[in-house]
Design a protein around this motif. Structure first.
Motif, PDB file in Angstrom:
ATOM      1  N   PRO A   1       0.803  -1.227   0.000  1.00 23.92           N
ATOM      2  CA  PRO A   1       0.000   0.000   0.000  1.00 23.92           C
ATOM      3  C   PRO A   1       0.834   1.276   0.000  1.00 23.92           C
ATOM      4  O   PRO A   1       0.289   2.367  -0.183  1.00 23.92           O
ATOM      5  CB  PRO A   1      -0.812  -0.115   1.296  1.00 23.92           C
ATOM      6  CG  PRO A   1      -0.768  -1.550   1.672  1.00 23.92           C
ATOM      7  CD  PRO A   1       0.543  -2.056   1.188  1.00 23.92           C
ATOM      8  N   TYR A   2       2.146   1.151   0.204  1.00 27.89           N
ATOM      9  CA  TYR A   2       2.986   2.329   0.374  1.00 27.89           C
ATOM     10  C   TYR A   2       3.693   2.761  -0.901  1.00 27.89           C
ATOM     11  O   TYR A   2       4.145   3.914  -1.010  1.00 27.89           O
ATOM     12  CB  TYR A   2       4.027   2.061   1.465  1.00 27.89           C
ATOM     13  CG  TYR A   2       3.412   1.533   2.728  1.00 27.89           C
ATOM     14  CD1 TYR A   2       2.672   2.356   3.560  1.00 27.89           C
ATOM     15  CD2 TYR A   2       3.540   0.188   3.076  1.00 27.89           C
ATOM     16  CE1 TYR A   2       2.081   1.865   4.720  1.00 27.89           C
ATOM     17  CE2 TYR A   2       2.959  -0.312   4.237  1.00 27.89           C
ATOM     18  CZ  TYR A   2       2.228   0.539   5.045  1.00 27.89           C
ATOM     19  OH  TYR A   2       1.649   0.045   6.177  1.00 27.89           O
ATOM     20  N   VAL A   3       3.852   1.858  -1.852  1.00 32.03           N
ATOM     21  CA  VAL A   3       4.570   2.171  -3.093  1.00 32.03           C
ATOM     22  C   VAL A   3       3.714   1.722  -4.268  1.00 32.03           C
ATOM     23  O   VAL A   3       3.724   0.547  -4.654  1.00 32.03           O
ATOM     24  CB  VAL A   3       5.955   1.491  -3.125  1.00 32.03           C
ATOM     25  CG1 VAL A   3       6.665   1.803  -4.445  1.00 32.03           C
ATOM     26  CG2 VAL A   3       6.811   1.966  -1.956  1.00 32.03           C
ATOM     27  N   HIS A   4       2.970   2.669  -4.834  1.00 35.16           N
ATOM     28  CA  HIS A   4       2.092   2.368  -5.971  1.00 35.16           C
ATOM     29  C   HIS A   4       2.757   2.681  -7.303  1.00 35.16           C
ATOM     30  O   HIS A   4       2.448   2.050  -8.316  1.00 35.16           O
ATOM     31  CB  HIS A   4       0.793   3.167  -5.858  1.00 35.16           C
ATOM     32  CG  HIS A   4      -0.062   2.785  -4.684  1.00 35.16           C
ATOM     33  ND1 HIS A   4      -0.779   1.607  -4.637  1.00 35.16           N
ATOM     34  CD2 HIS A   4      -0.304   3.421  -3.509  1.00 35.16           C
ATOM     35  CE1 HIS A   4      -1.437   1.540  -3.493  1.00 35.16           C
ATOM     36  NE2 HIS A   4      -1.159   2.623  -2.788  1.00 35.16           N
ATOM     37  N   THR A   5       3.636   3.671  -7.319  1.00 31.10           N
ATOM     38  CA  THR A   5       4.210   4.164  -8.563  1.00 31.10           C
ATOM     39  C   THR A   5       5.722   4.274  -8.453  1.00 31.10           C
ATOM     40  O   THR A   5       6.306   4.177  -7.368  1.00 31.10           O
ATOM     41  CB  THR A   5       3.648   5.556  -8.883  1.00 31.10           C
ATOM     42  OG1 THR A   5       4.107   6.484  -7.871  1.00 31.10           O
ATOM     43  CG2 THR A   5       2.114   5.545  -8.900  1.00 31.10           C
ATOM     44  N   GLN A   6       6.359   4.526  -9.605  1.00 31.66           N
ATOM     45  CA  GLN A   6       7.806   4.738  -9.607  1.00 31.66           C
ATOM     46  C   GLN A   6       8.159   5.967  -8.777  1.00 31.66           C
ATOM     47  O   GLN A   6       9.190   5.990  -8.102  1.00 31.66           O
ATOM     48  CB  GLN A   6       8.308   4.908 -11.040  1.00 31.66           C
ATOM     49  CG  GLN A   6       9.816   5.052 -11.165  1.00 31.66           C
ATOM     50  CD  GLN A   6      10.578   3.817 -10.688  1.00 31.66           C
ATOM     51  OE1 GLN A   6      10.073   2.692 -10.768  1.00 31.66           O
ATOM     52  NE2 GLN A   6      11.792   4.007 -10.189  1.00 31.66           N
ATOM     53  N   ALA A   7       7.291   6.967  -8.808  1.00 39.10           N
ATOM     54  CA  ALA A   7       7.533   8.164  -7.991  1.00 39.10           C
ATOM     55  C   ALA A   7       7.522   7.818  -6.500  1.00 39.10           C
ATOM     56  O   ALA A   7       8.312   8.364  -5.714  1.00 39.10           O
ATOM     57  CB  ALA A   7       6.492   9.235  -8.297  1.00 39.10           C
ATOM     58  N   ASP A   8       6.633   6.910  -6.098  1.00 40.17           N
ATOM     59  CA  ASP A   8       6.602   6.475  -4.695  1.00 40.17           C
ATOM     60  C   ASP A   8       7.901   5.771  -4.319  1.00 40.17           C
ATOM     61  O   ASP A   8       8.421   5.953  -3.207  1.00 40.17           O
ATOM     62  CB  ASP A   8       5.429   5.527  -4.461  1.00 40.17           C
ATOM     63  CG  ASP A   8       4.075   6.209  -4.555  1.00 40.17           C
ATOM     64  OD1 ASP A   8       4.017   7.437  -4.395  1.00 40.17           O
ATOM     65  OD2 ASP A   8       3.085   5.493  -4.802  1.00 40.17           O
ATOM     66  N   LEU A   9       8.417   4.965  -5.242  1.00 39.84           N
ATOM     67  CA  LEU A   9       9.673   4.259  -4.969  1.00 39.84           C
ATOM     68  C   LEU A   9      10.824   5.247  -4.840  1.00 39.84           C
ATOM     69  O   LEU A   9      11.672   5.124  -3.942  1.00 39.84           O
ATOM     70  CB  LEU A   9       9.956   3.251  -6.076  1.00 39.84           C
ATOM     71  CG  LEU A   9      11.256   2.459  -5.955  1.00 39.84           C
ATOM     72  CD1 LEU A   9      11.314   1.689  -4.637  1.00 39.84           C
ATOM     73  CD2 LEU A   9      11.405   1.494  -7.135  1.00 39.84           C
ATOM     74  N   GLU A  10      10.853   6.225  -5.720  1.00 35.19           N
ATOM     75  CA  GLU A  10      11.896   7.250  -5.625  1.00 35.19           C
ATOM     76  C   GLU A  10      11.778   8.022  -4.314  1.00 35.19           C
ATOM     77  O   GLU A  10      12.793   8.380  -3.703  1.00 35.19           O
ATOM     78  CB  GLU A  10      11.794   8.189  -6.821  1.00 35.19           C
ATOM     79  CG  GLU A  10      12.143   7.510  -8.142  1.00 35.19           C
ATOM     80  CD  GLU A  10      11.797   8.347  -9.355  1.00 35.19           C
ATOM     81  OE1 GLU A  10      11.333   9.501  -9.177  1.00 35.19           O
ATOM     82  OE2 GLU A  10      11.988   7.856 -10.482  1.00 35.19           O
ATOM     83  N   ALA A  11      10.540   8.227  -3.870  1.00 34.89           N
ATOM     84  CA  ALA A  11      10.337   8.915  -2.585  1.00 34.89           C
ATOM     85  C   ALA A  11      10.854   8.073  -1.425  1.00 34.89           C
ATOM     86  O   ALA A  11      11.372   8.618  -0.436  1.00 34.89           O
ATOM     87  CB  ALA A  11       8.858   9.237  -2.400  1.00 34.89           C
ATOM     88  N   LEU A  12      10.704   6.749  -1.515  1.00 36.37           N
ATOM     89  CA  LEU A  12      11.232   5.872  -0.469  1.00 36.37           C
ATOM     90  C   LEU A  12      12.761   6.020  -0.378  1.00 36.37           C
ATOM     91  O   LEU A  12      13.320   6.110   0.724  1.00 36.37           O
ATOM     92  CB  LEU A  12      10.847   4.421  -0.754  1.00 36.37           C
ATOM     93  CG  LEU A  12      11.193   3.371   0.311  1.00 36.37           C
ATOM     94  CD1 LEU A  12      10.187   2.217   0.277  1.00 36.37           C
ATOM     95  CD2 LEU A  12      12.600   2.807   0.133  1.00 36.37           C
ATOM     96  N   PHE A  13      13.408   6.069  -1.535  1.00 30.37           N
ATOM     97  CA  PHE A  13      14.861   6.240  -1.537  1.00 30.37           C
ATOM     98  C   PHE A  13      15.244   7.613  -0.978  1.00 30.37           C
ATOM     99  O   PHE A  13      16.223   7.729  -0.222  1.00 30.37           O
ATOM    100  CB  PHE A  13      15.408   6.067  -2.952  1.00 30.37           C
ATOM    101  CG  PHE A  13      15.625   4.625  -3.352  1.00 30.37           C
ATOM    102  CD1 PHE A  13      14.661   3.660  -3.092  1.00 30.37           C
ATOM    103  CD2 PHE A  13      16.781   4.235  -3.995  1.00 30.37           C
ATOM    104  CE1 PHE A  13      14.856   2.335  -3.461  1.00 30.37           C
ATOM    105  CE2 PHE A  13      16.988   2.909  -4.365  1.00 30.37           C
ATOM    106  CZ  PHE A  13      16.018   1.961  -4.095  1.00 30.37           C
ATOM    107  N   GLU A  14      14.472   8.633  -1.325  1.00 30.76           N
ATOM    108  CA  GLU A  14      14.764   9.964  -0.800  1.00 30.76           C
ATOM    109  C   GLU A  14      14.522  10.026   0.703  1.00 30.76           C
ATOM    110  O   GLU A  14      15.206  10.753   1.429  1.00 30.76           O
ATOM    111  CB  GLU A  14      13.919  11.012  -1.521  1.00 30.76           C
ATOM    112  CG  GLU A  14      14.386  11.299  -2.939  1.00 30.76           C
ATOM    113  CD  GLU A  14      15.861  11.688  -2.993  1.00 30.76           C
ATOM    114  OE1 GLU A  14      16.263  12.605  -2.247  1.00 30.76           O
ATOM    115  OE2 GLU A  14      16.611  11.061  -3.771  1.00 30.76           O
ATOM    116  N   TRP A  15      13.549   9.264   1.178  1.00 32.76           N
ATOM    117  CA  TRP A  15      13.298   9.172   2.620  1.00 32.76           C
ATOM    118  C   TRP A  15      14.545   8.631   3.322  1.00 32.76           C
ATOM    119  O   TRP A  15      14.981   9.185   4.345  1.00 32.76           O
ATOM    120  CB  TRP A  15      12.114   8.266   2.868  1.00 32.76           C
ATOM    121  CG  TRP A  15      11.595   8.199   4.270  1.00 32.76           C
ATOM    122  CD1 TRP A  15      10.537   8.880   4.789  1.00 32.76           C
ATOM    123  CD2 TRP A  15      12.089   7.371   5.346  1.00 32.76           C
ATOM    124  NE1 TRP A  15      10.342   8.540   6.113  1.00 32.76           N
ATOM    125  CE2 TRP A  15      11.277   7.622   6.480  1.00 32.76           C
ATOM    126  CE3 TRP A  15      13.124   6.454   5.453  1.00 32.76           C
ATOM    127  CZ2 TRP A  15      11.488   6.982   7.701  1.00 32.76           C
ATOM    128  CZ3 TRP A  15      13.345   5.822   6.679  1.00 32.76           C
ATOM    129  CH2 TRP A  15      12.529   6.080   7.781  1.00 32.76           C
TER     130      TRP A  15
END
Length: 329
Positions: free
Chosen positions: A287-301
């Motif tokens: 539920p936390y990573v729906h898109t490539q942008a979400d994945l990039e945000a996880l790395f930025e986190w």
């Protein structure tokens, strides 16, 4: 392991060790988090995302511990990718038990049995031992850290860990209550490491969660009551009165995580235990990573949290480092 520790059980560490951080990865199969548990409806497509994550960790000077479950340890690709990092000394492996996909398959698949600690002790032990031995064979190193899937400790877990050479557990998700769904109630447990036994042979590393806000010091007594009121916890968080924040990129915005780091350090926590699930390394699995942008945000986190921890002199550590420092504490 299900008993609240006494103050005398608090772990201390060697001088110079604290504050430190440990990055744990629940390394597991991808499955439908909204559907029923099944033995075979899962995949491992997210494994292709681990090399980029591992590269980021090495860039940050972080050695993650991959808490591996049965489908992962059966995968030749997982053994190759994770094993390479383990052999180079840039990662560690531990055990994570998802009983519904871990043989022997002697129980009914349902919500209650998804917590390994709810199984008959002999079945919990058989599943755990099969997994632990497979991990040692696959990665040529005996795992010394365990996390029960769904944080599902049981009355027999302590003995089986001690009998199989596991010296660290990280199954307690402090400040959370899973009892309404047949799980464990950790709402009153501390978020600081402690010894499970008087002999100091089993060390608990709770996942780091803190209360923040004007009423933070009343969090243990107040937050469980707010959760029983519709929208109570949300209103308390939005008004700055009381908020529960976990150190995970899954559902915790970066500014909140930074506040949690500062709160944890102000409380004197010697070790910050971060966590997330490996399927989040591929969009569409959690539920936390729906898109490539979400994945990039996880790395930025991860970049943002480790950059902030560096300014607070929090040093990344390893499972081996934690154990050595606890022995000298």
């Amino acid at each position: 392991m299900l008993t609240l520790p006494k103050p005398s059980q608090a772990a201390t560490f060697a001088p110079g060790f604290a504050p430190a951080s440990l990055l744990t990865v629940d390394t597991e199969e991808g499955f439908d988090w909204t559907g029923p548990f099944t033995r075979d409806q899962h995949d491992l497509t997210h494994l292709s995302g681990i090399p980029a994550f591992q590269a980021l960790c090495e860039e940050l000077g972080v050695s993650p511990v991959y808490l591996v479950d049965w489908p992962i340890v059966q995968s030749s690709l997982a053994k190759e990718i994770i094993g390479d990092a383990v052999r180079r000394g840039t990662a560690e492996v531990g055990v994570q038990l998802h009983p519904w996909v871990n043989p022997p398959f002697d129980e009914e698949v349902n919500i209650r049995n998804s917590f390994a600690g709810n199984l008959p002790p002999e079945l919990e032990r058989a599943k755990f031992t099969a997994l632990r031995d497979a991990i040692e064979a696959a990665f040529a190193t005996p795992p010394i850290i365990y996390r029960a899937g769904r944080y599902g400790l049981g009355p027999a877990t302590r003995a089986l860990l001690q009998d199989t050479g596991v010296t660290i557990d990280s199954s307690v998700r402090a400040l959370y209550d899973y009892s309404p769904g047949h799980g464990r109630d950790y709402s009153a447990f501390p978020n600081s490491p402690y010894w499970v036994d008087d002999d100091r042979t089993l060390l608990e590393l709770p996942l780091t969660t803190v209360y923040t806000g004007a009423l933070a010091r009343h969090g243990h007594s107040l937050f469980p009551k707010l959760e029983r009121v519709p929208h109570g916890a949300g209103i308390a968080a939005r008004t700055g009165l009381l908020e529960r924040i976990g150190l995970t990129p899954e559902g915790t915005p970066l500014p909140d995580a930074i506040r949690a780091v500062d709160a944890a350090l102000s409380q004197g926590l010697p070790l910050l235990v971060l966590s997330f699930h490996s399927p989040s390394l591929e969009p569409g699995n959690t539920p936390y990573v729906h898109t490539q942008a979400d994945l990039e945000a996880l790395f930025e986190w991860l970049r943002g949290v480790y950059a902030h921890m560096a300014t607070r002199n929090v040093t990344p550590t390893t499972v081996a480092g934690v154990w050595a420092a606890a022995q000298r504490g």
